[in-house]
Design a protein around this motif. Structure first.
Motif, PDB file in Angstrom:
ATOM      1  N   ASP A   1       0.841  -1.198   0.000  1.00 24.36           N
ATOM      2  CA  ASP A   1       0.000   0.000   0.000  1.00 24.36           C
ATOM      3  C   ASP A   1       0.878   1.250   0.000  1.00 24.36           C
ATOM      4  N   ASP A   2       0.412   2.271  -0.700  1.00 24.41           N
ATOM      5  CA  ASP A   2       1.102   3.568  -0.741  1.00 24.41           C
ATOM      6  C   ASP A   2       2.509   3.482  -1.320  1.00 24.41           C
ATOM      7  N   ALA A   3       2.729   2.481  -2.172  1.00 21.46           N
ATOM      8  CA  ALA A   3       4.025   2.364  -2.849  1.00 21.46           C
ATOM      9  C   ALA A   3       3.796   2.334  -4.360  1.00 21.46           C
ATOM     10  N   CYS A   4       4.831   2.641  -5.108  1.00 21.28           N
ATOM     11  CA  CYS A   4       4.775   2.624  -6.570  1.00 21.28           C
ATOM     12  C   CYS A   4       5.998   1.894  -7.109  1.00 21.28           C
ATOM     13  N   ALA A   5       5.760   0.917  -7.981  1.00 19.50           N
ATOM     14  CA  ALA A   5       6.877   0.308  -8.698  1.00 19.50           C
ATOM     15  C   ALA A   5       7.496   1.363  -9.609  1.00 19.50           C
ATOM     16  N   LEU A   6       8.819   1.343  -9.725  1.00 24.28           N
ATOM     17  CA  LEU A   6       9.543   2.391 -10.440  1.00 24.28           C
ATOM     18  C   LEU A   6      10.414   1.774 -11.536  1.00 24.28           C
ATOM     19  N   VAL A   7      10.274   2.283 -12.743  1.00 22.29           N
ATOM     20  CA  VAL A   7      11.155   1.917 -13.849  1.00 22.29           C
ATOM     21  C   VAL A   7      11.739   3.208 -14.405  1.00 22.29           C
ATOM     22  N   ARG A   8      13.046   3.345 -14.292  1.00 29.41           N
ATOM     23  CA  ARG A   8      13.709   4.517 -14.865  1.00 29.41           C
ATOM     24  C   ARG A   8      14.391   4.105 -16.167  1.00 29.41           C
ATOM     25  N   PHE A   9      14.288   4.955 -17.186  1.00 27.89           N
ATOM     26  CA  PHE A   9      14.877   4.655 -18.482  1.00 27.89           C
ATOM     27  C   PHE A   9      15.427   5.943 -19.083  1.00 27.89           C
TER      28      PHE A   9
END
Length: 520
Positions: A406-414
């Motif tokens: 909860d209250d988290a976001c998966a992150l993909v940086r490119f």
């Protein structure tokens, strides 16, 4: 049509045909004038060796040629023969001795009166025949309309999909077509239906009547913006054509008439008339793209936004056509520009491209279920050390994520270097793409809301076709974003986590990452 002598590397014969000279050349191959055994002139398109070497392309080519042969020759160049299994596959079509529409308008100016209506009716008739055989042209433009004695003839239908449908050319959403004649849904990843040809018909008729396309702008990017958001400029189009052309250029493909409806409207003698079975005219909609498209494009498109993802006239070339009938010059035959492919694949279950990392603030732990990322509350972006490969240009990033707290976001940086780059965040209720340039002016480019139906969908795909990113979740397209900052043209790809709320740890697990890119 002007013919050039055969070159040293050109064949002198193919099957039952003797080659006489070179008519033209594009990215998919060269077109030659030839004669059959009866002395009849024909045109032969010889496919480039790099495509001939692909079994998938040959299969698609064979299938599409068979479909194209079912098109009745009503205002089309008849498909006469083909040999997809030859060492150099080739296609034989009716030879038409006449200039193309672009040549005619460039030389003599816009068409008027009977000549204009002949093109409008003739091309609509060709589309009725093409669509009736289950074929979509995909690259209708002035270069593909030859002005033969009598009615015009539409050429180059039936083989564009062979190029567009092979996995090598669709991996990063490359498209077959010419920018100025592309329907909005082609620019934002929508379905390709016969309506895209109707849109191109509207652009083509406007070009024939005025010498310019109705969405023309100073740059390809600005043209793309106008196609997606602006009403067409039909100034100079005869009043009795403006109605049906305007409806053919509707942003929503469902609002366009079919090719048969267009033809019916034209042959009533009052081209602006609406036959009873034509759907009611939609109200004018300034800046009328669909909501997801509107979100993705407001204030976002800048130079180069759609360049190399478009291929011209069945040609795989990293350039756009200008929209006035001229085309970029493809690589010379026999010396193709074939960029090297970069492929990074990692199950994330053991040390490889990604490595275990543990600090006091976060951890990245590889295990049998994938890469577990754990971070403390309020962390504005943790990334796990991954491959140092710097990628630019077209690429596809695929990764599975689950167990998002909860209250988290998966992150993909490119396209990520140092503290600058682009990032995608997949949260419980929203997915978004943002830019964080070297200047530090972080801003969201595009976002889309998620709901309960997305809760179990976790296969994330980011396809980048020369600065247009398309984001999908388990195959469903969620948003597009334009990556328009020249300072963020290349960089690495990393995975991580953002925790939005204080007081709790954040968690996400990644697995099965697959990154493919071309770089030349």
């Amino acid at each position: 049509m002007q013919m050039k002598p055969l070159r040293p590397h050109d064949p002198r014969a193919l099957g039952d045909y003797e080659l006489l000279g070179l008519l033209g050349e594009g990215g998919m191959g060269a077109v030659h004038l030839a004669q059959d055994r009866a002395g009849r002139n024909v045109a032969i398109k010889i496919i480039r060796p790099e495509f001939a070497a692909q079994a998938e392309f040959r299969g698609r080519f064979r299938s599409e040629v068979n479909r194209a042969r079912q098109v009745p020759p009503f205002c089309t160049a008849a498909v006469l023969d083909a040999d997809p299994d030859h060492e150099t596959p080739y296609l034989v079509v009716e030879y038409i001795d006449g200039p193309d529409l672009a040549e005619r308008v460039t030389r003599d100016g816009p068409l008027t009166d009977g000549a204009l209506y002949s093109v409008a009716v003739g091309v609509a008739t060709a589309l009725v025949a093409i669509h009736g055989a289950g074929v979509i042209h995909r690259d209708l433009k002035p270069r593909n309309v030859l002005l033969a004695p009598g009615f015009p003839k539409v050429i180059d239908f039936g083989i564009a999909r062979a190029l567009e449908s092979t996995s090598e050319h669709t991996r990063t959403d490359q498209m077959v077509g010419t920018l100025s004649y592309m329907a909005p849904e082609r620019l934002d990843g929508g379905a390709v239906t016969p309506a895209v040809d109707v849109f191109a018909w509207g652009v083509l008729v406007a070009y024939a009547a005025t010498g310019r396309t109705p969405f023309a702008a100073d740059t390809p990017t600005a043209t793309a913006v106008r196609i997606l958001t602006a009403e067409p400029d039909l100034t100079g189009l005869p009043d009795d054509l403006r109605e049906v052309v305007g409806r053919a250029l509707a942003k929503d493909p469902a609002g366009r008439p079919s090719a048969q409806d267009v033809l019916d409207a034209l042959i009533t003698g009052r081209p602006g008339a609406t036959p009873p079975h034509l759907p009611p005219r939609l109200p004018a909609r300034p800046a009328a793209p669909a909501p997801a498209r509107r979100r993705a494009l407001v204030g976002l498109i800048a130079a180069g936004a759609v360049a190399a993802g478009v291929v011209a006239a069945g040609a795989l070339v990293p350039a756009l056509t200008a929209g006035d009938g001229s085309e970029a010059t493809p690589p010379p035959s026999g010396n193709p520009a074939t960029p090297a492919e970069v492929h990074i694949a990692d199950s994330l279950t053991s040390a490889g491209q990604w490595r275990d990392t543990r600090t006091g603030d976060y951890s990245c732990e590889l295990g049998q279920d994938g890469l577990a990322v754990v971070t403390g509350p309020g962390n504005d972006g943790v990334t796990c050390p991954g491959p140092a490969t710097v990628l630019a240009g077209n690429q596809s990033i695929k990764v599975h994520y689950d167990e998002l707290s909860d209250d988290a976001c998966a992150l993909v940086r490119f396209r990520h270097t140092g503290r600058a780059g682009y990032e995608l965040t997949a949260c419980a209720d929203e997915i978004a793409v943002a830019a964080y340039p070297p200047s530090g002016d972080v801003h969201t480019i595009s976002s889309a809301q998620l709901n309960d139906k997305h809760a179990a969908r976790r296969r994330l795909v980011i396809d980048i076709a020369d600065d247009i990113a398309t984001v999908r979740l388990d195959g469903e397209k969620l948003l597009t974003a334009v990556l328009d900052d020249p300072a963020l043209a290349k960089g690495m790809t990393t995975l991580g986590l953002v925790q939005l709320a204080d007081g709790d740890d954040g968690f996400v697990r990644f697995s099965d990452v697959d990154i493919r890119a071309t770089r030349g």
